[in-house]
Design an enzyme around this catalytic site. Structure first.
Site, mmCIF file in Angstrom:
data_model
loop_
_atom_site.group_PDB
_atom_site.id
_atom_site.type_symbol
_atom_site.label_atom_id
_atom_site.label_comp_id
_atom_site.label_asym_id
_atom_site.label_seq_id
_atom_site.Cartn_x
_atom_site.Cartn_y
_atom_site.Cartn_z
ATOM 1 N N ARG A 25 15.866 24.880 -8.241
ATOM 2 C CA ARG A 25 16.835 24.195 -8.946
ATOM 3 C C ARG A 25 16.953 22.851 -8.111
ATOM 4 O O ARG A 25 17.183 22.751 -6.915
ATOM 5 C CB ARG A 25 18.018 25.042 -8.890
ATOM 6 C CG ARG A 25 19.114 24.307 -9.488
ATOM 7 C CD ARG A 25 20.241 25.088 -10.104
ATOM 8 N NE ARG A 25 21.360 24.196 -10.470
ATOM 9 C CZ ARG A 25 22.401 24.516 -11.056
ATOM 10 N NH1 ARG A 25 22.812 25.704 -10.691
ATOM 11 N NH2 ARG A 25 23.556 23.411 -11.398
ATOM 12 N N ARG A 34 19.156 23.729 -16.256
ATOM 13 C CA ARG A 34 19.027 24.514 -15.138
ATOM 14 C C ARG A 34 17.933 25.433 -15.288
ATOM 15 O O ARG A 34 17.647 26.151 -16.273
ATOM 16 C CB ARG A 34 20.288 25.248 -14.473
ATOM 17 C CG ARG A 34 21.469 24.413 -14.458
ATOM 18 C CD ARG A 34 22.355 25.496 -14.507
ATOM 19 N NE ARG A 34 24.094 24.907 -14.208
ATOM 20 C CZ ARG A 34 24.531 24.405 -15.404
ATOM 21 N NH1 ARG A 34 24.079 24.356 -16.613
ATOM 22 N NH2 ARG A 34 25.832 23.519 -15.301
ATOM 23 N N ASP A 37 20.963 29.487 -12.563
ATOM 24 C CA ASP A 37 22.292 29.116 -12.638
ATOM 25 C C ASP A 37 22.928 30.512 -11.903
ATOM 26 O O ASP A 37 23.012 31.235 -12.771
ATOM 27 C CB ASP A 37 22.792 28.698 -13.522
ATOM 28 C CG ASP A 37 24.358 28.023 -13.464
ATOM 29 O OD1 ASP A 37 24.767 27.639 -12.264
ATOM 30 O OD2 ASP A 37 25.226 28.193 -14.572
ATOM 31 N N ASP A 39 26.523 31.643 -10.677
ATOM 32 C CA ASP A 39 28.013 31.360 -10.294
ATOM 33 C C ASP A 39 28.642 32.499 -9.807
ATOM 34 O O ASP A 39 28.512 33.721 -9.952
ATOM 35 C CB ASP A 39 28.623 31.149 -11.711
ATOM 36 C CG ASP A 39 27.958 29.940 -12.585
ATOM 37 O OD1 ASP A 39 28.108 29.017 -11.655
ATOM 38 O OD2 ASP A 39 27.894 29.842 -13.718
#
Length: 120
Positions: A25, A34, A37, A39
């Site tokens: 990434r 992306r 990802d 989170d």
């Protein structure tokens, strides 16, 4: 994904970014496309506002693609700031622009969590 960790929120986010980096990434600009990802959406009932890290995730309540899976995992889970249940939040954004959520594995079903046996 729900997980248990001894890492504090900032260290957990750093570990997630490391995994993203290992997967190739790049971060050329904010909201760039992306390949991966990861989170940090919630961390127990922690509410944290630091530069570079806010928990719960600041856009959690607007994102159907996040709320639908959270509500599927634990519909009664509550947002630590508002007290709203994930099922309520998911229902509130269902049908809004960009709210389409397609299952990654159509037909798959969640199995019961047996990692925490119930008390006798």
């Amino acid at each position: 994904m729900r997980l248990a960790t001894s890492l504090e929120p900032a260290a957990l986010l750093a570990a997630a970014h490391h995994v993203e980096d290992l997967a190739g990434r790049t971060r050329p600009f904010r909201d760039a496309p992306r390949t991966l990802d990861i989170d940090l959406l919630l961390y127990d009932d922690v509410v944290l506002t630091n530069p570079g890290l806010r928990v719960p995730h600041p856009r959690l309540r607007q994102r159907a693609f996040v709320l639908a899976p959270l509500a599927e995992l634990d519909p009664e889970l509550r947002h630590p700031e508002t007290g709203e249940r994930m099922r309520e939040l998911a229902a509130a954004v269902a049908g809004t622009a960009g709210s389409r959520v397609d299952p990654l594995f159509p037909g798959a079903q969640l199995l019961p969590d047996t990692s925490h046996p119930s008390e006798p």
